[in-house]
Each structure stands twice: as C-alpha cells, then as structure tokens.
Write a protein that holds these residues in place. Structure first.
Motif, PDB file in Angstrom:
ATOM      1  N   ARG A 143       0.827  -1.203  -0.029  1.00  0.00           N
ATOM      2  CA  ARG A 143      -0.142   0.070  -0.096  1.00  0.00           C
ATOM      3  C   ARG A 143       0.927   1.135  -0.102  1.00  0.00           C
ATOM      4  O   ARG A 143       0.404   2.296   0.104  1.00  0.00           O
ATOM      5  N   GLY A 144       2.278   1.100  -0.192  1.00  0.00           N
ATOM      6  CA  GLY A 144       3.057   2.409  -0.112  1.00  0.00           C
ATOM      7  C   GLY A 144       2.926   3.233  -1.276  1.00  0.00           C
ATOM      8  O   GLY A 144       3.265   4.484  -1.457  1.00  0.00           O
ATOM      9  N   GLY A 145       2.779   2.506  -2.450  1.00  0.00           N
ATOM     10  CA  GLY A 145       2.493   3.226  -3.583  1.00  0.00           C
ATOM     11  C   GLY A 145       2.541   2.092  -4.965  1.00  0.00           C
ATOM     12  O   GLY A 145       2.225   2.423  -5.904  1.00  0.00           O
ATOM     13  N   LEU A 177       4.703 -12.466  -2.192  1.00  0.00           N
ATOM     14  CA  LEU A 177       5.822 -12.662  -2.956  1.00  0.00           C
ATOM     15  C   LEU A 177       7.036 -11.969  -2.592  1.00  0.00           C
ATOM     16  O   LEU A 177       8.309 -12.522  -2.674  1.00  0.00           O
ATOM     17  N   LYS A 178       6.937 -10.763  -2.041  1.00  0.00           N
ATOM     18  CA  LYS A 178       8.245 -10.073  -1.528  1.00  0.00           C
ATOM     19  C   LYS A 178       8.815 -10.993  -0.328  1.00  0.00           C
ATOM     20  O   LYS A 178       9.896 -11.164  -0.250  1.00  0.00           O
ATOM     21  N   TRP A 179       7.852 -11.308   0.450  1.00  0.00           N
ATOM     22  CA  TRP A 179       8.430 -12.134   1.568  1.00  0.00           C
ATOM     23  C   TRP A 179       9.010 -13.389   1.334  1.00  0.00           C
ATOM     24  O   TRP A 179      10.005 -13.831   1.768  1.00  0.00           O
ATOM     25  N   GLU A 204       5.874   8.729   5.821  1.00  0.00           N
ATOM     26  CA  GLU A 204       5.003   9.117   4.873  1.00  0.00           C
ATOM     27  C   GLU A 204       4.877  10.671   4.421  1.00  0.00           C
ATOM     28  O   GLU A 204       4.586  11.482   5.106  1.00  0.00           O
ATOM     29  N   MET A 205       5.568  10.839   3.259  1.00  0.00           N
ATOM     30  CA  MET A 205       5.498  12.189   2.614  1.00  0.00           C
ATOM     31  C   MET A 205       5.191  12.501   1.380  1.00  0.00           C
ATOM     32  O   MET A 205       5.449  13.413   0.483  1.00  0.00           O
ATOM     33  N   GLU A 206       4.556  11.591   0.817  1.00  0.00           N
ATOM     34  CA  GLU A 206       4.045  11.539  -0.747  1.00  0.00           C
ATOM     35  C   GLU A 206       3.050  12.741  -0.556  1.00  0.00           C
ATOM     36  O   GLU A 206       2.045  12.684   0.260  1.00  0.00           O
ATOM     37  N   PRO A 207       3.103  13.823  -1.548  1.00  0.00           N
ATOM     38  CA  PRO A 207       1.933  14.811  -1.576  1.00  0.00           C
ATOM     39  C   PRO A 207       0.725  14.470  -1.356  1.00  0.00           C
ATOM     40  O   PRO A 207       0.300  13.589  -2.032  1.00  0.00           O
ATOM     41  N   GLU A 225      11.943   6.368   0.023  1.00  0.00           N
ATOM     42  CA  GLU A 225      12.648   5.277  -0.953  1.00  0.00           C
ATOM     43  C   GLU A 225      13.322   4.456   0.026  1.00  0.00           C
ATOM     44  O   GLU A 225      14.262   4.686   0.644  1.00  0.00           O
ATOM     45  N   GLU A 226      12.915   2.979  -0.262  1.00  0.00           N
ATOM     46  CA  GLU A 226      13.326   1.933   0.762  1.00  0.00           C
ATOM     47  C   GLU A 226      14.854   1.921   0.749  1.00  0.00           C
ATOM     48  O   GLU A 226      15.333   1.737   1.922  1.00  0.00           O
ATOM     49  N   THR A 227      15.633   2.069  -0.376  1.00  0.00           N
ATOM     50  CA  THR A 227      16.966   1.929  -0.109  1.00  0.00           C
ATOM     51  C   THR A 227      17.790   3.270   0.423  1.00  0.00           C
ATOM     52  O   THR A 227      18.808   2.910   1.257  1.00  0.00           O
ATOM     53  N   SER A 280      -2.723   5.868 -15.355  1.00  0.00           N
ATOM     54  CA  SER A 280      -2.247   6.387 -14.301  1.00  0.00           C
ATOM     55  C   SER A 280      -1.773   5.510 -13.110  1.00  0.00           C
ATOM     56  O   SER A 280      -1.373   4.338 -13.586  1.00  0.00           O
ATOM     57  N   ARG A 281      -1.760   5.732 -11.868  1.00  0.00           N
ATOM     58  CA  ARG A 281      -1.364   4.654 -11.223  1.00  0.00           C
ATOM     59  C   ARG A 281      -2.197   4.926  -9.805  1.00  0.00           C
ATOM     60  O   ARG A 281      -2.649   6.044  -9.429  1.00  0.00           O
ATOM     61  N   MET A 282      -2.256   3.923  -9.040  1.00  0.00           N
ATOM     62  CA  MET A 282      -3.396   3.959  -7.690  1.00  0.00           C
ATOM     63  C   MET A 282      -2.483   4.585  -6.630  1.00  0.00           C
ATOM     64  O   MET A 282      -2.858   5.000  -5.828  1.00  0.00           O
TER      65      MET A 282
HETATM   66  P1  NAD Z   1       9.465  -0.505  -6.876  1.00  0.00           P
HETATM   67  O1  NAD Z   1       8.282  -1.064  -8.005  1.00  0.00           O
HETATM   68  O2  NAD Z   1      10.910  -0.473  -7.397  1.00  0.00           O
HETATM   69  O3  NAD Z   1       9.352  -1.507  -5.794  1.00  0.00           O
HETATM   70  C1  NAD Z   1       8.238  -1.747  -4.948  1.00  0.00           C
HETATM   71  C2  NAD Z   1       8.651  -3.031  -3.776  1.00  0.00           C
HETATM   72  O4  NAD Z   1       8.681  -4.253  -4.546  1.00  0.00           O
HETATM   73  C3  NAD Z   1       9.890  -2.559  -3.304  1.00  0.00           C
HETATM   74  O5  NAD Z   1      10.134  -3.116  -1.995  1.00  0.00           O
HETATM   75  C4  NAD Z   1      10.910  -3.606  -4.005  1.00  0.00           C
HETATM   76  O6  NAD Z   1      12.136  -3.683  -3.321  1.00  0.00           O
HETATM   77  C5  NAD Z   1      10.188  -4.723  -4.366  1.00  0.00           C
HETATM   78  N1  NAD Z   1      10.595  -5.379  -5.571  1.00  0.00           N
HETATM   79  C6  NAD Z   1      10.276  -4.858  -6.699  1.00  0.00           C
HETATM   80  N2  NAD Z   1      10.605  -5.815  -7.561  1.00  0.00           N
HETATM   81  C7  NAD Z   1      11.532  -6.829  -6.970  1.00  0.00           C
HETATM   82  C8  NAD Z   1      12.139  -8.030  -7.438  1.00  0.00           C
HETATM   83  N3  NAD Z   1      12.240  -8.333  -8.529  1.00  0.00           N
HETATM   84  N4  NAD Z   1      12.766  -8.577  -6.525  1.00  0.00           N
HETATM   85  C9  NAD Z   1      12.413  -8.290  -5.009  1.00  0.00           C
HETATM   86  N5  NAD Z   1      11.750  -7.264  -4.524  1.00  0.00           N
HETATM   87  C10 NAD Z   1      11.222  -6.393  -5.648  1.00  0.00           C
HETATM   88  O7  NAD Z   1       8.620   0.981  -6.408  1.00  0.00           O
HETATM   89  P2  NAD Z   1       9.535   1.660  -5.283  1.00  0.00           P
HETATM   90  O8  NAD Z   1      10.617   2.752  -6.068  1.00  0.00           O
HETATM   91  O9  NAD Z   1      10.041   1.115  -4.082  1.00  0.00           O
HETATM   92  O10 NAD Z   1       8.338   2.623  -4.991  1.00  0.00           O
HETATM   93  C11 NAD Z   1       7.781   3.685  -5.538  1.00  0.00           C
HETATM   94  C12 NAD Z   1       6.381   4.184  -5.227  1.00  0.00           C
HETATM   95  O11 NAD Z   1       6.608   4.765  -3.903  1.00  0.00           O
HETATM   96  C13 NAD Z   1       5.659   5.037  -6.208  1.00  0.00           C
HETATM   97  O12 NAD Z   1       4.539   4.114  -6.546  1.00  0.00           O
HETATM   98  C14 NAD Z   1       5.617   6.368  -5.076  1.00  0.00           C
HETATM   99  O13 NAD Z   1       3.938   6.668  -5.287  1.00  0.00           O
HETATM  100  C15 NAD Z   1       5.574   5.708  -3.729  1.00  0.00           C
HETATM  101  N6  NAD Z   1       5.955   6.384  -2.661  1.00  0.00           N
HETATM  102  C16 NAD Z   1       5.001   6.705  -1.484  1.00  0.00           C
HETATM  103  C17 NAD Z   1       5.399   7.735  -0.621  1.00  0.00           C
HETATM  104  C18 NAD Z   1       4.726   7.495   0.736  1.00  0.00           C
HETATM  105  O14 NAD Z   1       4.799   8.398   1.566  1.00  0.00           O
HETATM  106  N7  NAD Z   1       3.816   6.653   0.753  1.00  0.00           N
HETATM  107  C19 NAD Z   1       6.487   8.412  -0.697  1.00  0.00           C
HETATM  108  C20 NAD Z   1       7.281   8.275  -1.725  1.00  0.00           C
HETATM  109  C21 NAD Z   1       6.928   7.336  -2.758  1.00  0.00           C
END
Ligand code: NAD
Length: 423
Positions: free
Chosen positions: A53-55, A62-64, A85-88, A174-176, A311-313
């Motif tokens: 649900r982060g975006g 699958l991730k786990w 949480e800082m997405e506008p 951004e996770e990294t 667009s994107r959800m």
């Molecule tokens: P991403 O699609 O690169 O990755 C999404 C997640 O899936 C990550 O955890 C990534 O590690 C994992 N993943 C993707 N492919 C994988 C693979 N092959 N193997 C293992 N794991 C994999 O997207 P992202 O860059 O993490 O996030 C971008 C999104 O974040 C945008 O949609 C943006 O709207 C959103 N966002 C949200 C906020 C907020 O405040 N909630 C802030 C900034 C950005």
C-alpha cells in the motif's frame, strides 16, 4: 461494510490500548501465525492477494517469499515498516499509526516471523510526534505482555522491535535511501538490484513494507483468506484507505473495499465538489501520479484498473483539481517540492527537476515560450524510468507530463496571454 483497519480506532483522538485491542481480537493473528510454519504464513498472505500500500503495489507475500531463509543465508534478517509518509496529499498511515499502533506491531511480528527476522524497525517520519508517542507506549505494552522479546508466547520465536525517527526527507521513503539513513549514512538510494530482500540493512536480507500493508496482515491471519478476499471488489484482496483533498465538500480519509469507484469516493464520501467549483481532474494516488480527468470518473480505484486509464493507484489518496485552480501553478508547486527533495545523487534528477521548476515558474509568471513545452517533453524523457537511480524523478514528472497531455491549452494560454489567466 467491514472496516478491519479502522473500525476500532477511538473517535476521541486517543489510541487503542492493548487491553481494548485484545478485546476486539487483537494478537489472535499472531497466535495463529505462530502455530504455522513461516512458509505457510507467507503462502497465506500470497493467497490473500495483499499488495503493497506504499504506492508501488508489489505483492506482499511474493516479496516475503523472495527473502532467503536463514538456512540459505544465516545471520540476521530484518523487517522495516516504512512510516516516512511524505507523498504529497498522503495522510493515511498517520491515522493507523496514531489510532491503532498495536495492529501495526502485530503485523510486523507476523511479518518478521514469516521471514525469520530477529529485529524490526519502524522508520517514522519526523513530524509524526503523536504517532511516535503512541507507538513507543504500545511497544512497551507488547513487551510487557510477551508479544515481543524472547520466546514469544512460548513459541521459541524471539523478536526485538524499535522506532527510528527519520530526519525528515521525502527520499527516505524510498526503501534503499531509508536503509542508508537507518545505517547512519546519507540518504541516497542504492541501485536495485540487488533488492533489499537479498541485500538490505547492513547488506542483510531485509523486507521494507508500508504501514498500511503491515496493518492488514493480522486480519488475514486471524480471519482467513476467503474473508479477506471478500472485502475487496477486485482481484486483489482487502480494503484500502482512500483520501481526498482539494475543493470538495468533505475532504477526508475512508476505509473502503479495494476497487471502490473513483466516483463513489469523490461524490459519496467526499461529498462532491464545493459549490461554485467544477471537477477538472485529479491525481489519484498522491503527487507523483498522472492526472485522470472527468472521462475516468468511473474507474475502479485498484492497481490494475487505474493503470489501464494511464495513471497509478499510488497511495490511493486523491488530490482534486478544480476549474478555479491553475494547473500550471499546481504542478509548479509539486515540482518545487520534488526538486527540493531530490537527494542530488544522480544527474538527471539533480539538474532536471530544478530546471523543470524554473521553466514552470517562468510560465506561471507569463514569461514562457512555446519551445518550453518541447523542453518539458525532453526532460520527461531524460528523467524517465531507467535513466535515474530511483523512482523520485520519474514520479515527479508524472503530474507534469499528464497535465501537458490533458490540459495543454492551459499551458498555451499562459504563453499567449503572457500572464496566468487564473490570477
Ligand atoms: P518499486 O516498484 O521499485 O518496488 C516496490 C517494492 O517491490 C520494493 O519493496 C522493491 O524492493 C520490491 N521489488 C520490486 N521488484 C522486486 C524484485 N524483482 N525482487 C524483489 N523485490 C522487488 O517501487 P519503489 O521505488 O519502491 O516505490 C515507488 C512508489 O513509492 C511510487 O508508487 C510512489 O508513489 C511511492 N511513494 C510513496 C510514498 C509515501 O509517502 N507513501 C513516498 C514516496 C514514494
């Protein structure tokens, strides 16, 4: 309509204490998970169709499942709840953090058990000070009750959880970059792959999940896959926190079935447009998504359906554009934010976003030229996916490129009239 994530949040602004959380089924999901193998827990979350649900909407189970087991890579594994949480326009995780921190903690312990992580962190946005207080107290309650610490509920599984307060930058979402910040380094994103599931916090297998995502997990475990899937109106499972901001009658946040139509959210829950304002368009999932317009009002707000209309959800928090607001000014505001929040690590983002902002500012001030519109197209390409280190710049260009597609005439009017027609 069931609202598992928000139904028990106290209405008086306080948070759900442990005893009250347990009274409404709290920690039953954890008890169930600890009777299962980690793989069975992962399979259950996969079958439930929970998407992040982060975006990005990546499948949580699958991730786990991509995390190497401790047999494959011995040593510490980590789980991080992304609360930066800082997405506008996005204010959904805040409600869950401030109102029901135990739901998150339980989801984190279950997630940690599934990937066999010994430690987890809540990476919390600096400004969320009420959430911090609630979380710290709830973590204390969870330790006292034996849900955290050594040998949880006699299962043999031990887990430690703590809160890290972010220094407060968008890029830390951004996770990294978040992982670098948690390690005490400058918050620059890392190249992916390797994904954190393989090499994350201090190079160890790490799962980063959003707050809302993890808050769903206890309910899947306690009430089952078919119940969870039945909550939604689409092929993915669960409910979603949808928000609306802009010139609507009742801006706010609602937990609704995933796949609820955009029209229902706007007209029924947000009460429609304020008197004297017309709907012109909207960013459906926070500032870094593409505009949708009146022809898309009936789109189902789920990951696949919103993608089909271009667009994107995203975060599911809608920013509404009305006929009395200048779209150039709105996009300028967003690009100012994104330019300021760029970490400066990769050239296209560091140079491209301030350039975009400068051109938009000139345009808004009536000093734009037709060639600028072509430069916007070029900049969108230069900062497109694959040309930058992370998703910040491609996301930042989504509202601009879609505004140019849907509302090009508004940009041209600024050029022809040498002023902002909305001022
Ligand atoms: P991403 O699609 O690169 O990755 C999404 C997640 O899936 C990550 O955890 C990534 O590690 C994992 N993943 C993707 N492919 C994988 C693979 N092959 N193997 C293992 N794991 C994999 O997207 P992202 O860059 O993490 O996030 C971008 C999104 O974040 C945008 O949609 C943006 O709207 C959103 N966002 C949200 C906020 C907020 O405040 N909630 C802030 C900034 C950005």
């Amino acid at each position: 309509m069931e609202k598992p994530l928000t139904a028990h949040i106290p209405k008086d602004g306080s948070w759900l204490r442990l005893k009250d959380y347990e009274r409404v089924g709290g920690y039953q999901g954890l008890r169930q998970a600890l009777k299962m193998t980690p793989k069975e827990v992962i399979d259950m979350v996969k079958d439930a169709g929970l998407r992040g649900r982060g975006g990005a909407g990546f499948a949580t189970g699958l991730k786990w499942s991509l995390v190497p087991t401790p047999d494959q890579i011995p040593g510490p594994h980590y789980l991080i709840a992304n609360g930066d949480e800082m997405e506008p326009g996005t204010f959904k995780d805040r409600l869950l953090l401030e109102g029901n921190p135990h739901q998150l903690i339980e989801g984190m312990i279950i997630g940690a058990y599934a990937i066999q992580a010994e430690f987890s962190y809540v990476f919390l946005r600096w400004g969320y000070q009420f959430a911090e207080k609630a979380l710290e107290e709830a973590i204390h309650e969870a330790y006292e009750a034996g849900y955290l610490g050594k040998n949880i509920l006699g299962s043999g599984f031990s887990h430690e959880l703590s809160v890290h307060i972010s220094a407060g930058r968008y890029i830390c979402g951004e996770e990294t970059a978040l992982i670098n910040a948690l390690e005490g380094k400058r918050a620059n994103p890392r190249a992916k792959p390797p994904f954190p599931v393989v090499s994350g916090f201090f190079g160890r297998p790490t799962v980063v999940n959003n707050i809302e995502t993890l808050s769903n997990v206890p309910h899947i475990l306690s009430k089952g896959v078919s119940w969870y899937k039945s909550l939604s109106k689409c092929e993915d499972g669960g409910t979603k926190l949808y928000g609306v901001s802009g010139k609507v009658k009742r801006p706010g946040l609602w937990e609704l079935p995933l796949g609820t139509s955009f029209r229902e959210i706007l007209e029924e829950h947000a009460g429609g447009m304020r008197d004297g304002y017309q709907f012109k368009g909207a960013l459906p999932g926070g500032g870094s998504t593409d505009f949708i317009t009146a022809e898309h009002l009936d789109v189902a707000m789920d990951y696949n359906s919103v993608a089909k209309v271009g667009s994107r959800m995203g975060t599911g928090t809608i920013i509404v554009l009305d006929d009395k607001t200048c779209v150039v000014g709105m996009v300028l505001n967003l690009e100012h934010f994104f330019a300021q929040e760029s970490c400066g690590w990769c050239t296209p983002c560091r140079e491209g976003l301030p350039w975009t902002e400068k051109l938009l500012l000139a345009l808004e001030n009536g000093e734009g030229k037709m060639e600028d519109l072509k430069i916007f197209d070029d900049l969108t390409r230069y900062m497109g996916p694959g040309n930058t280190f992370c998703a910040l710049a491609p996301g930042a260009m989504e509202p601009l490129q879609s505004a140019l597609k849907h509302f090009r005439a508004d940009f041209e009017r600024h050029i022809h009239e040498h002023r902002c027609p909305w001022k």
